[in-house]
Motif scaffolding. Structure first.
Motif, PDB file in Angstrom:
ATOM      1  N   LEU A   5      20.710   5.384  -3.449  1.00 51.92           N
ATOM      2  CA  LEU A   5      20.428   4.316  -2.502  1.00 51.92           C
ATOM      3  C   LEU A   5      18.971   3.832  -2.531  1.00 51.92           C
ATOM      4  CD1 LEU A   5      22.578   3.049  -0.795  1.00 51.92           C
ATOM      5  CD2 LEU A   5      21.696   4.284   1.195  1.00 51.92           C
ATOM      6  N   PRO A   6      17.961   4.744  -2.528  1.00 50.93           N
ATOM      7  CA  PRO A   6      16.569   4.267  -2.454  1.00 50.93           C
ATOM      8  C   PRO A   6      16.194   3.270  -3.531  1.00 50.93           C
ATOM      9  CG  PRO A   6      16.649   6.628  -2.105  1.00 50.93           C
ATOM     10  CD  PRO A   6      18.016   6.209  -2.531  1.00 50.93           C
ATOM     11  N   SER A   7      16.702   3.476  -4.751  1.00 52.43           N
ATOM     12  CA  SER A   7      16.372   2.548  -5.833  1.00 52.43           C
ATOM     13  C   SER A   7      16.870   1.146  -5.515  1.00 52.43           C
ATOM     14  CB  SER A   7      17.003   3.038  -7.147  1.00 52.43           C
ATOM     15  OG  SER A   7      16.513   4.313  -7.452  1.00 52.43           O
ATOM     16  N   TYR A   8      18.124   1.065  -5.023  1.00 50.41           N
ATOM     17  CA  TYR A   8      18.677  -0.261  -4.722  1.00 50.41           C
ATOM     18  C   TYR A   8      17.948  -0.915  -3.559  1.00 50.41           C
ATOM     19  CZ  TYR A   8      22.386   0.955  -7.927  1.00 50.41           C
ATOM     20  OH  TYR A   8      23.072   1.299  -9.048  1.00 50.41           O
ATOM     21  N   ILE A   9      17.670  -0.116  -2.498  1.00 50.72           N
ATOM     22  CA  ILE A   9      16.985  -0.679  -1.332  1.00 50.72           C
ATOM     23  C   ILE A   9      15.606  -1.218  -1.722  1.00 50.72           C
ATOM     24  CG2 ILE A   9      15.925  -0.106   0.891  1.00 50.72           C
ATOM     25  CD1 ILE A   9      18.227   1.754   1.424  1.00 50.72           C
ATOM     26  N   SER A  10      14.854  -0.411  -2.506  1.00 56.02           N
ATOM     27  CA  SER A  10      13.499  -0.839  -2.881  1.00 56.02           C
ATOM     28  C   SER A  10      13.553  -2.061  -3.793  1.00 56.02           C
ATOM     29  CB  SER A  10      12.752   0.305  -3.569  1.00 56.02           C
ATOM     30  OG  SER A  10      13.274   0.497  -4.862  1.00 56.02           O
ATOM     31  N   PHE A  22      15.737  -4.591  -3.298  1.00 60.53           N
ATOM     32  CA  PHE A  22      15.958  -5.764  -2.450  1.00 60.53           C
ATOM     33  C   PHE A  22      14.905  -5.908  -1.351  1.00 60.53           C
ATOM     34  CE2 PHE A  22      20.219  -4.799  -4.146  1.00 60.53           C
ATOM     35  CZ  PHE A  22      20.434  -5.990  -4.809  1.00 60.53           C
ATOM     36  N   VAL A  23      14.457  -4.765  -0.788  1.00 63.24           N
ATOM     37  CA  VAL A  23      13.445  -4.806   0.273  1.00 63.24           C
ATOM     38  C   VAL A  23      12.089  -4.452  -0.336  1.00 63.24           C
ATOM     39  CG1 VAL A  23      12.849  -4.004   2.585  1.00 63.24           C
ATOM     40  CG2 VAL A  23      15.246  -3.986   1.819  1.00 63.24           C
ATOM     41  N   PRO A  24      11.172  -5.406  -0.415  1.00 64.43           N
ATOM     42  CA  PRO A  24       9.915  -5.169  -1.140  1.00 64.43           C
ATOM     43  C   PRO A  24       9.077  -4.013  -0.573  1.00 64.43           C
ATOM     44  CG  PRO A  24      10.235  -7.501  -0.683  1.00 64.43           C
ATOM     45  CD  PRO A  24      11.261  -6.777   0.112  1.00 64.43           C
ATOM     46  N   GLY A  25       9.000  -3.880   0.727  1.00 65.03           N
ATOM     47  CA  GLY A  25       8.063  -2.905   1.301  1.00 65.03           C
ATOM     48  C   GLY A  25       8.580  -1.478   1.354  1.00 65.03           C
ATOM     49  N   ALA A  26       9.736  -1.219   0.778  1.00 61.50           N
ATOM     50  CA  ALA A  26      10.349   0.097   0.959  1.00 61.50           C
ATOM     51  C   ALA A  26       9.981   1.075  -0.154  1.00 61.50           C
ATOM     52  CB  ALA A  26      11.869  -0.068   1.052  1.00 61.50           C
ATOM     53  N   GLN A  27       8.756   0.952  -0.676  1.00 64.79           N
ATOM     54  CA  GLN A  27       8.356   1.809  -1.794  1.00 64.79           C
ATOM     55  C   GLN A  27       8.359   3.295  -1.424  1.00 64.79           C
ATOM     56  OE1 GLN A  27       8.026   0.537  -4.759  1.00 64.79           O
ATOM     57  NE2 GLN A  27       8.336  -1.510  -3.944  1.00 64.79           N
ATOM     58  N   SER A  28       7.930   3.595  -0.173  1.00 72.41           N
ATOM     59  CA  SER A  28       7.799   5.003   0.208  1.00 72.41           C
ATOM     60  C   SER A  28       9.160   5.677   0.283  1.00 72.41           C
ATOM     61  CB  SER A  28       7.081   5.117   1.548  1.00 72.41           C
ATOM     62  OG  SER A  28       7.942   4.685   2.574  1.00 72.41           O
ATOM     63  N   LEU A  29      10.204   4.844   0.379  1.00 68.80           N
ATOM     64  CA  LEU A  29      11.558   5.388   0.448  1.00 68.80           C
ATOM     65  C   LEU A  29      11.941   6.072  -0.871  1.00 68.80           C
ATOM     66  CD1 LEU A  29      13.286   4.830   3.004  1.00 68.80           C
ATOM     67  CD2 LEU A  29      14.769   3.510   1.524  1.00 68.80           C
ATOM     68  N   LEU A  30      11.255   5.684  -1.932  1.00 71.73           N
ATOM     69  CA  LEU A  30      11.622   6.175  -3.259  1.00 71.73           C
ATOM     70  C   LEU A  30      11.506   7.694  -3.360  1.00 71.73           C
ATOM     71  CD1 LEU A  30      10.045   3.403  -5.465  1.00 71.73           C
ATOM     72  CD2 LEU A  30      12.466   3.904  -5.107  1.00 71.73           C
ATOM     73  N   VAL A  31      10.682   8.264  -2.473  1.00 74.98           N
ATOM     74  CA  VAL A  31      10.474   9.699  -2.504  1.00 74.98           C
ATOM     75  C   VAL A  31      11.752  10.455  -2.161  1.00 74.98           C
ATOM     76  CG1 VAL A  31       9.319  11.522  -1.224  1.00 74.98           C
ATOM     77  CG2 VAL A  31       7.999   9.658  -2.166  1.00 74.98           C
ATOM     78  N   VAL A  32      12.628   9.768  -1.387  1.00 76.49           N
ATOM     79  CA  VAL A  32      13.900  10.384  -1.008  1.00 76.49           C
ATOM     80  C   VAL A  32      14.654  10.864  -2.256  1.00 76.49           C
ATOM     81  CG1 VAL A  32      16.119   9.933   0.103  1.00 76.49           C
ATOM     82  CG2 VAL A  32      14.036   9.018   1.092  1.00 76.49           C
ATOM     83  N   ARG A  33      14.336  10.244  -3.377  1.00 71.37           N
ATOM     84  CA  ARG A  33      15.055  10.599  -4.610  1.00 71.37           C
ATOM     85  C   ARG A  33      14.888  12.050  -5.023  1.00 71.37           C
ATOM     86  NH1 ARG A  33      12.788   5.696  -8.089  1.00 71.37           N
ATOM     87  NH2 ARG A  33      10.961   6.877  -7.429  1.00 71.37           N
ATOM     88  N   VAL A  34      13.835  12.740  -4.508  1.00 69.79           N
ATOM     89  CA  VAL A  34      13.704  14.156  -4.883  1.00 69.79           C
ATOM     90  C   VAL A  34      14.852  14.986  -4.311  1.00 69.79           C
ATOM     91  CG1 VAL A  34      11.203  14.154  -5.154  1.00 69.79           C
ATOM     92  CG2 VAL A  34      12.194  14.728  -2.938  1.00 69.79           C
TER      93      VAL A  34
END
Lengths: 287, 287, 287, 287
Positions: free
Chosen positions: D109-114, D116-128
């Motif tokens: 999910l984080p990859s797709y959200i980031s 479409f939503v530009p400011g959601a870079q910090s969400l990418l960490v969820v991938r760990v």
């Protein structure tokens, strides 16, 4: 072994509202008493949370008046509870001077004192002791069994733990005095009490780092202290584990039924027949 | 297994004041000897407290002359005790060169030396060793039993602990050398001994923070060292706990029945016949 | 379970100097071999000490030339030993590529490389690996028994420990990533690897203090991480202790003699008679 | 006791590609399923490594575009896997809302959200969190047995651990409030939550050193807290070790003989008769 005596209190009159409130306060198996316990636990937790949050400067500035009102609400509630407890027990003074009675009093006293004595603001922190009251209520629930095993093991190993503590203090004093001479005030080892504080912090592997050795000899002694300390600090874990394992083992082995034919003992708790001669065993007692 | 030999000393003359003082000093079951022990313990604790408090600069400035008087009072009291001990024992030299005799001497010597040698002030700290003397007195009381179990387990696992210590030192040397090369003097790893000090502090989870890795590789090795160290440091706890559990178990199982024929003791709780001579054992007592 | 295979090597010729040197190197029960071992252990310890002390800048400046000579003395000695080992074993290549063979080579190689390659000074630190060679020599002595029990328990719990390590790494990664997002580079959590280093340091209760949380949320998560980490770090101690206790118990129970009359088993190792029927037991086997 | 329910899922159609892919995904004993597991484990580990390394500023600047491509490769692979899992199970929704289903979704999910939503870079960490998925795959292998013993002991001691945690929190609150009053904001004890954070860090022997006591009383209380804390922190190790030892002991003693009459298993090793129905048991196998 009972650290806190259970409140074996009888109401002054066998019937009427005292009887009813005594049951609500001291029993745990009726719906009203359960609701009472639940209300109290939540009130305590909420009041402690307020004390904690109120200590944050930023929040205090913004919400001071709200917290003031809420806090007095809790104080009045706990005061009512305290008075009620005094009224329903047969010997109110004995309750008032018991450990729990004092804790109950400390839960409400600071608010009143700070109301009359202007400079007693710092006393308000005493209110976090309210938290201890949660344990009294939980004590009457299903956790008591587990707590019993833990406490029993702690109690059984009390002398060993005392001996261990005196060993730690002795080593802390000697190591502290040594480091005070070697490192001296220049590196923060200002006096023997401070060095002892450092020794305890180091031995227990906390290692704040506010005081550290700088000389080669000081570092060598620190390394030795750490290794000696570590070996010694393994002792309470060892004591406690061994005692706990023994306590748990004994609890498990509680089956004392002997076979009526061959007399063999030490059967499993669930066994129906003797495992040596095959004869039927007597029914196990209900635990 | 006896780390400190008990003072099995006989007075020179069977009667007279030597006999009386020997009993006062070495027995524990008469009122005078108990009073003597109590006086001594309090004097020791008070004198150590004075040494500690006197090291605080602020207090020293204000109370120096008082402490000087009090300290000489203690020194004279302990000197009297030391002389008395020498007089009442059969072989004074043997006592003088025993561990306890040397500790007793070290308790009083620094005061005299600092009196005659002006620059020997730092020697005064040696006086905290007086604290060890408390253990001799307590040794004769009811704590000896607990201490025995703890010491026995420690003694039984001495080789394992030695092996463990040499493992720790080896890892500290290798990790220290490694970090010295990787991090270098720029980040505080000035030389291998310093790096070893850091490795011990890190492995034992003290972590002062006076020396910390800054490079990525150094941090990776530190993490590995911590995890390896932690696994290894679980070893002494494990050794000690297992040994202690075994010792406690064996003590509990020690059947006190002796064989009426060969006198052999230490049978299993369930044994019906002596396992040395085969004769029938008496019925075990109900626990 | 054998982590390091013992050097079961036969000399090329059954007699002559090879036979004699093989015995000196690989046996431990003759006076010459004991002298050889002792010489080697002291030479190793002395050479490692020289490497350590030489790394101290102040000492290096003053004694560099002396250390240079001493170091070449050790190198030549260990080279002679290495060549001798190659000569006396039946399969020299197999020795050369074994773990111990490589360690022996690493003990001498750095000195030669730094002699020919000018910039390879930092390689000299590899010489501390010589310390490992002490273990080979000690391995053949009486400590092997204790070491065996410790190693066996370690080996038996290897899978549990691996599982535990992967749990720790997983928690470190997740907690590290979390703190990287919450605290950010401003407070030292520059990137996920650095945060992971912090998480390992924190979980293992080392706590250097070079990187610490500053936000309220970060501190809350740190507290939770510490408590969770502490509970999890209790696991290897638990695993190891339980395994060690089991191993020690089993060793103690090794008596497998059954009574020829009643068949009862599980006698004490020192028992001469069956404790159920009193009949004589067969002699125990030599361990 | 099952923390994560095993995916007992049946394919919609008994034959065809669904059946084949269900086997590949959920079985572990066929070559294709083993290859699938291996591919997945490596892909997960590689993708987590990329997330970690990408957080290092220096590397990010140099390799950002490469990582972007690689990351989308992983995302597409895991998306394909997620869709496949939804397709082959009988009840897709139940899978989607299970713990593992949510973790699988969070992995992509984080990859797709980031995107479409530009400011959601910090969400990418969820991938760990992808890392957790490795455990599901390993769960099906031989480590499950070891994990079972560890988890069982953890589960059995859950109430004791909860009790222990509430004790730690209570002590942390009281010690925190005390230190807040004694040391005050001047030395970093700004408010009760911060003091509690300090108390947990100190009690668990982490000791960052960012907040340290400076007053004599504060240092005395700290020493007491450390010693009390250390004794209490020995509790979970004790609990866990005792429980683990018990669990391992019981597992080892589990006799595999079943009664031929009533089928009851789990007899004592020395039992001659079934302890449920009294029928004679077969002879135990030699260990």
């Amino acid at each position: 072994m009972r650290l806190f005596s259970a409140p074996q209190l009888n109401p002054a009159s066998e019937s009427g509202w005292r009887r009813r409130w005594f049951d609500i306060i001291h029993r745990t198996d009726t719906p009203p008493s359960r609701r009472f316990d639940l209300l109290l636990v939540w009130a305590i937790l909420a009041s402690v949370l307020v004390v904690m949050v109120d200590s944050v400067q930023r929040i205090h500035v913004a919400w001071a008046s709200w917290f003031y009102v809420v806090e007095w609400g809790f104080t009045l509630l706990f005061t009512a509870e305290y008075v009620l407890r005094l009224l329903v027990v047969r010997r109110p003074l004995r309750y008032a001077f018991s450990i729990w009675g004092i804790i109950d009093l400390l839960a409400i006293l600071p608010s009143y004192i700070s109301f009359f004595v202007p400079g007693a603001q710092s006393l308000l922190v005493v209110r976090v002791l309210r938290l201890l009251r949660v344990f009294r209520i939980l004590k009457l629930t299903r956790y008591i069994e587990e707590s019993g095993v833990l406490m029993l093991a702690l109690w059984r190993s009390r002398r060993k733990i005392l001996l261990f503590l005196s060993m730690v203090v002795t080593i802390a004093i000697i190591a502290g005095a040594l480091m005070y001479v070697i490192e001296g005030p220049a590196y923060g080892f200002s006096n023997i009490p401070t060095s002892m504080y450092w020794a305890v912090v180091t031995m227990a592997t906390v290692g704040f780092g506010d005081i550290v050795p700088h000389t080669t000899l000081g570092r060598f002694i620190t390394s030795a202290l750490i290794l000696v300390g570590y070996s010694i600090l393994a002792v309470p874990t060892g004591i406690y584990t061994a005692e706990l394992a023994g306590t748990m083992l004994r609890e498990r082995r509680q089956d004392t039924r002997g076979c009526v034919v061959c007399g063999h003992e030490g059967h499993e708790a669930k066994a129906h027949y003797c495992n040596r001669c095959g004869h039927e065993l007597p029914e196990p007692l209900e635990p």
